[in-house]
Enzyme design. Sequence first.
Site, short mmCIF file in Angstrom:
data_model
loop_
_atom_site.label_atom_id
_atom_site.label_comp_id
_atom_site.label_asym_id
_atom_site.label_seq_id
_atom_site.Cartn_x
_atom_site.Cartn_y
_atom_site.Cartn_z
N HIS A 199 0.80 -1.23 0.00
CA HIS A 199 0.00 0.00 0.00
C HIS A 199 0.83 1.28 0.00
O HIS A 199 0.27 2.37 0.02
CB HIS A 199 -0.94 0.03 1.22
CG HIS A 199 -0.22 0.19 2.52
ND1 HIS A 199 0.39 -0.84 3.17
CD2 HIS A 199 0.00 1.29 3.29
CE1 HIS A 199 0.94 -0.42 4.29
NE2 HIS A 199 0.73 0.89 4.38
N1 UDP Z 1 -2.48 -5.75 9.43
C1 UDP Z 1 -3.75 -6.22 9.70
N2 UDP Z 1 -4.56 -6.57 8.66
C2 UDP Z 1 -4.18 -6.51 7.36
C3 UDP Z 1 -2.86 -6.03 7.09
C4 UDP Z 1 -2.04 -5.64 8.14
O1 UDP Z 1 -4.13 -6.32 10.88
O2 UDP Z 1 -4.96 -6.85 6.47
C5 UDP Z 1 -1.64 -5.32 10.56
C6 UDP Z 1 -0.28 -5.93 10.63
O3 UDP Z 1 -0.31 -7.13 11.36
C7 UDP Z 1 0.55 -4.85 11.32
C8 UDP Z 1 -0.12 -3.58 10.86
O4 UDP Z 1 -1.42 -3.92 10.42
O5 UDP Z 1 0.41 -4.95 12.73
C9 UDP Z 1 0.68 -2.95 9.74
O6 UDP Z 1 -0.05 -1.95 9.19
P1 UDP Z 1 0.30 -1.26 7.80
O7 UDP Z 1 0.96 -2.25 6.90
O8 UDP Z 1 -0.95 -0.60 7.35
O9 UDP Z 1 1.28 -0.09 8.22
P2 UDP Z 1 2.86 0.11 8.28
O10 UDP Z 1 3.40 -0.86 9.29
O11 UDP Z 1 3.39 -0.10 6.92
O12 UDP Z 1 3.01 1.52 8.71
#
Ligand code: UDP
Length: 352
Positions: A199
């Site tokens: 994303h």
């Molecule tokens: N996550 C979730 N459902 C999903 C995809 C990710 O619960 O369908 C969780 C994942 O386990 C992690 C967090 O969301 O704890 C990561 O979020 P994201 O990838 O949106 O953000 P980033 O870490 O890249 O800032």
Amino acid sequence: MKVLTVIGNRPQFVKAAAVSRTLRAAHEEWLVHTGQHHDDDFSTVFFEELRIPRPEIVLDIHGGSNTSQTARMLEALEPIVRDVEPDVVLVYGDTNSTLAGGLASAQAGVPVSHVEAGMRSFDRRMPEELNRVLVDHLSSLLLAPSQTAVDNLRAERVAGAVELVGDVMVDMAYAIQPIVQDTPLPSSFPSQFVLATAHRAGNVDDPDRLRALVALLRAVPHKVVLPLHPRTRARLEDAGLLDEVERHLLVLPPLGYLDFTSLLVRARAVLTDSGGVQKEAYLAGVPCVTLRDTTEWVETVSSGWNVLVDLDASAAVSALSRPMPSERPELYGDGRAGERVVAALASFVGSR
Ligand code: UDP
């Protein structure tokens, strides 16, 4: 101690879950949800599953450019900081909510504490990198998840106090991964699969990069399960690629933390551009292939569990067949970072 916590998106809900209940056992917390992620898939399910206290204040700020969203948050947060009069404002990670919470508080003369301080991709094209750097330089108490993060902060000569507390997401991973290990998957589910998430603006906003992402996912020689982020879904639709993706991959809606973690722990490997998911894969002992050319979580790469391939399909395919290291050291703490965050805040406020 009175703490005003500002959160707004999915990974911040996971992080706050590791801190808020411990914090409230002995102190007063006001939780502000900016609304950056506001729907059921991205917000409600996390509050319910992870038993995060209901926010005292819910704003409704989402959409628009990063700049306009941050500006609207700043404007809304100014009177909240003034009226609540906290001893300290707590922010997490690297989002617009992080920057707005930090800046509104620092400008009001209220000290800011940043959890996940010191993470750097050294890629200033990423909006998240700008938010991290700015928040670290306006924070008074910087709570770092790793020694690398501490070293980054020292090299940048930040003004605030730096403390190594470990990573609060590890607390949640250690609590939840063993519980979901045996949750049955639907019988229609493939027995061997690769779990993918994507994303980041840098991967999905540009149609050429998006096409390269789809080609990479299609080149994977296993069934790819893709819980699809709404931003990515919208970009795929605009580019006319959604049908192709739905035909070749197992596309799911965005999942709650429990469902997502139950897939993660059973995946053959993870393909992702998420920061949090790279780390969670490491903690679960699942090989990760990262769809970026930089990462903040550099130790996952140096330990051999994560490979950065950007959107190079053949590099991704060969990374998926590499042998796994025999060692998996405890890189980001022992799962008790939340307690250390609360102790560090109390000692910081007590010393003022
Ligand atoms: N996550 C979730 N459902 C999903 C995809 C990710 O619960 O369908 C969780 C994942 O386990 C992690 C967090 O969301 O704890 C990561 O979020 P994201 O990838 O949106 O953000 P980033 O870490 O890249 O800032």
